[in-house]
Design a protein around this motif. Sequence first.
Motif, PDB file in Angstrom:
ATOM      1  N   LYS A   8      -0.614  31.736  94.456  1.00  0.00           N
ATOM      2  CA  LYS A   8       0.328  30.646  94.684  1.00  0.00           C
ATOM      3  C   LYS A   8      -0.439  29.361  94.986  1.00  0.00           C
ATOM      4  O   LYS A   8      -1.373  29.345  95.780  1.00  0.00           O
ATOM      5  N   GLU A  24       5.522  29.720  92.900  1.00  0.00           N
ATOM      6  CA  GLU A  24       6.175  30.695  93.781  1.00  0.00           C
ATOM      7  C   GLU A  24       6.032  32.096  93.201  1.00  0.00           C
ATOM      8  O   GLU A  24       6.072  32.273  91.988  1.00  0.00           O
ATOM      9  N   LYS A  26       7.781  35.885  93.945  1.00  0.00           N
ATOM     10  CA  LYS A  26       8.747  36.714  94.674  1.00  0.00           C
ATOM     11  C   LYS A  26       8.885  38.027  93.934  1.00  0.00           C
ATOM     12  O   LYS A  26       9.488  38.071  92.861  1.00  0.00           O
TER      13      LYS A  26
END
Length: 88
Positions: A8, A24, A26
């Motif tokens: 990141k 990002e 996730k």
Amino acid sequence: MLVVSRKKGEAIIINDDIEIIVSEIKGSQVKLGVQTSKKNKVYRKELYLKIKQANESSVNFDPSDLGDLKVKMEKTDGRNKTREVNDW
């Protein structure tokens, strides 16, 4: 294919004017940011393929359709096939 590991906030540079940044992470989803000049068009691949397909299909037409188009245009534009021109 070049495979690069990035964390990141890290980025890669392409041709001095394209920067791809990992913005990002996730789970299994990675969000990328792309910085480039407006002259470079950036598309998601699935959208690019749809645009490419539409462009290719637009050039593949049946020339006999042009005759039908001419008839339809003459019916809808309100003008006759022969027009008189007033020379004033």
